[in-house]
Design a protein around this motif. Structure first.
Motif, PDB file in Angstrom:
ATOM      1  N   VAL A 151       2.898 -12.528  -2.517  1.00 59.64           N
ATOM      2  CA  VAL A 151       2.042 -12.648  -3.814  1.00 59.64           C
ATOM      3  C   VAL A 151       0.639 -11.910  -3.380  1.00 59.64           C
ATOM      4  CG1 VAL A 151       0.948 -14.094  -4.905  1.00 59.64           C
ATOM      5  CG2 VAL A 151       3.129 -14.709  -4.521  1.00 59.64           C
ATOM      6  N   LEU A 152       0.024 -12.251  -2.282  1.00 56.17           N
ATOM      7  CA  LEU A 152      -1.299 -11.655  -2.026  1.00 56.17           C
ATOM      8  C   LEU A 152      -1.018 -10.024  -1.701  1.00 56.17           C
ATOM      9  CD1 LEU A 152      -2.882 -13.942   0.670  1.00 56.17           C
ATOM     10  CD2 LEU A 152      -3.825 -13.232  -1.265  1.00 56.17           C
ATOM     11  N   THR A 153      -0.283  -9.726  -1.090  1.00 53.45           N
ATOM     12  CA  THR A 153       0.121  -8.192  -0.874  1.00 53.45           C
ATOM     13  C   THR A 153       0.185  -7.512  -2.228  1.00 53.45           C
ATOM     14  OG1 THR A 153       0.876  -8.441   1.302  1.00 53.45           O
ATOM     15  CG2 THR A 153       1.313  -6.382   0.321  1.00 53.45           C
ATOM     16  N   THR A 154       1.232  -7.978  -2.924  1.00 51.19           N
ATOM     17  CA  THR A 154       1.612  -7.254  -4.494  1.00 51.19           C
ATOM     18  C   THR A 154       0.485  -7.298  -5.245  1.00 51.19           C
ATOM     19  OG1 THR A 154       2.871  -9.190  -5.176  1.00 51.19           O
ATOM     20  CG2 THR A 154       3.908  -7.506  -4.049  1.00 51.19           C
ATOM     21  N   GLY A 155      -0.286  -8.586  -5.484  1.00 56.69           N
ATOM     22  CA  GLY A 155      -1.069  -8.827  -6.369  1.00 56.69           C
ATOM     23  C   GLY A 155      -2.542  -7.967  -6.120  1.00 56.69           C
ATOM     24  N   VAL A 156      -2.709  -7.812  -4.946  1.00 60.87           N
ATOM     25  CA  VAL A 156      -4.197  -7.275  -4.663  1.00 60.87           C
ATOM     26  C   VAL A 156      -3.591  -5.607  -4.780  1.00 60.87           C
ATOM     27  CG1 VAL A 156      -5.423  -6.206  -2.669  1.00 60.87           C
ATOM     28  CG2 VAL A 156      -5.102  -8.725  -2.899  1.00 60.87           C
ATOM     29  N   TRP A 157      -2.558  -5.139  -4.498  1.00 64.96           N
ATOM     30  CA  TRP A 157      -1.928  -3.674  -4.961  1.00 64.96           C
ATOM     31  C   TRP A 157      -2.006  -3.527  -6.171  1.00 64.96           C
ATOM     32  CZ3 TRP A 157       1.272  -0.622  -7.360  1.00 64.96           C
ATOM     33  CH2 TRP A 157       1.014   0.718  -6.931  1.00 64.96           C
ATOM     34  N   TYR A 162       5.161   0.273  -9.300  1.00 65.69           N
ATOM     35  CA  TYR A 162       4.435  -0.861  -9.923  1.00 65.69           C
ATOM     36  C   TYR A 162       5.456  -1.993 -10.310  1.00 65.69           C
ATOM     37  CZ  TYR A 162       0.959  -3.579 -12.483  1.00 65.69           C
ATOM     38  OH  TYR A 162      -0.038  -4.563 -13.142  1.00 65.69           O
ATOM     39  N   ALA A 163       6.343  -1.436 -10.974  1.00 67.08           N
ATOM     40  CA  ALA A 163       7.292  -2.653 -11.632  1.00 67.08           C
ATOM     41  C   ALA A 163       8.006  -3.229 -10.438  1.00 67.08           C
ATOM     42  CB  ALA A 163       8.435  -1.789 -12.225  1.00 67.08           C
ATOM     43  N   ILE A 164       8.159  -2.536  -9.221  1.00 67.89           N
ATOM     44  CA  ILE A 164       9.168  -3.239  -8.095  1.00 67.89           C
ATOM     45  C   ILE A 164       7.965  -4.423  -7.461  1.00 67.89           C
ATOM     46  CG2 ILE A 164       9.783  -2.713  -5.660  1.00 67.89           C
ATOM     47  CD1 ILE A 164      10.964  -0.197  -6.789  1.00 67.89           C
TER      48      ILE A 164
END
Length: 156
Positions: free
Chosen positions: A62-68, A3-5
């Motif tokens: 941004v999309l990939t990390t935000g959704v995850w 999550y931090a990464i």
């Protein structure tokens, strides 16, 4: 740790996008104004072409990390037997972020296309007009991006 990464990647992608807009608007464009129109428009075209490629990657990150991250928070809440209500600052961030992505799509795939055509034709008045439109929409996107930063930091 994961999550931090992902959060770090999310923030770094935003830094590239917002920072690039600040640089283009407040440093590159004013410095380029001393050049003749043909030189200025070619310079801005080349710089924007590279920047827009980086923004496309940043948007993907941004999309990939935000959704995850949202999905992970929802999953953790449900597994703990709680309901998941997305925090208001996340909702605002996600909504305005999607608006920014839509505006970027217009800038990249409509306005930049006009600029590229003007540069290819050496039509400097049309190139200048395209740059003016890009500048206006980049200013709007920059303002939205700053609002997102302020809201998320003040509501956290």
């Amino acid at each position: 740790m994961l999550y931090a990464i992902l959060k770090l990647l999310h923030i770094l992608a935003i830094v590239v996008w917002i920072g690039g807009m600040v640089f283009a608007q407040f440093f590159l464009r004013p410095a380029a104004m001393s050049l003749e129109p043909a030189q200025r428009i070619r310079l801005m075209h080349g710089a924007l072409q590279r920047f827009f490629a980086a923004v496309l990657v940043a948007i993907g990150v941004v999309l990939t990390t935000g959704v995850w991250m949202i999905g992970r928070a929802a999953k953790d809440s449900v597994q703990a037997g709680l309901g998941f209500n997305m925090p208001l600052d996340w909702t605002i961030m996600a909504t305005l972020g999607i608006v920014m992505m839509g505006i970027f799509g217009h800038i990249r795939f409509a306005l930049f296309k006009r600029l590229s055509a003007a540069v290819a034709a050496s039509d400097w008045p049309k190139g200048g007009a395209a740059l003016a439109s890009i500048r206006t929409w980049v200013s709007i996107n920059l303002a939205i991006g700053l609002v997102i930063i302020v809201i998320t930091l003040l509501m956290a």
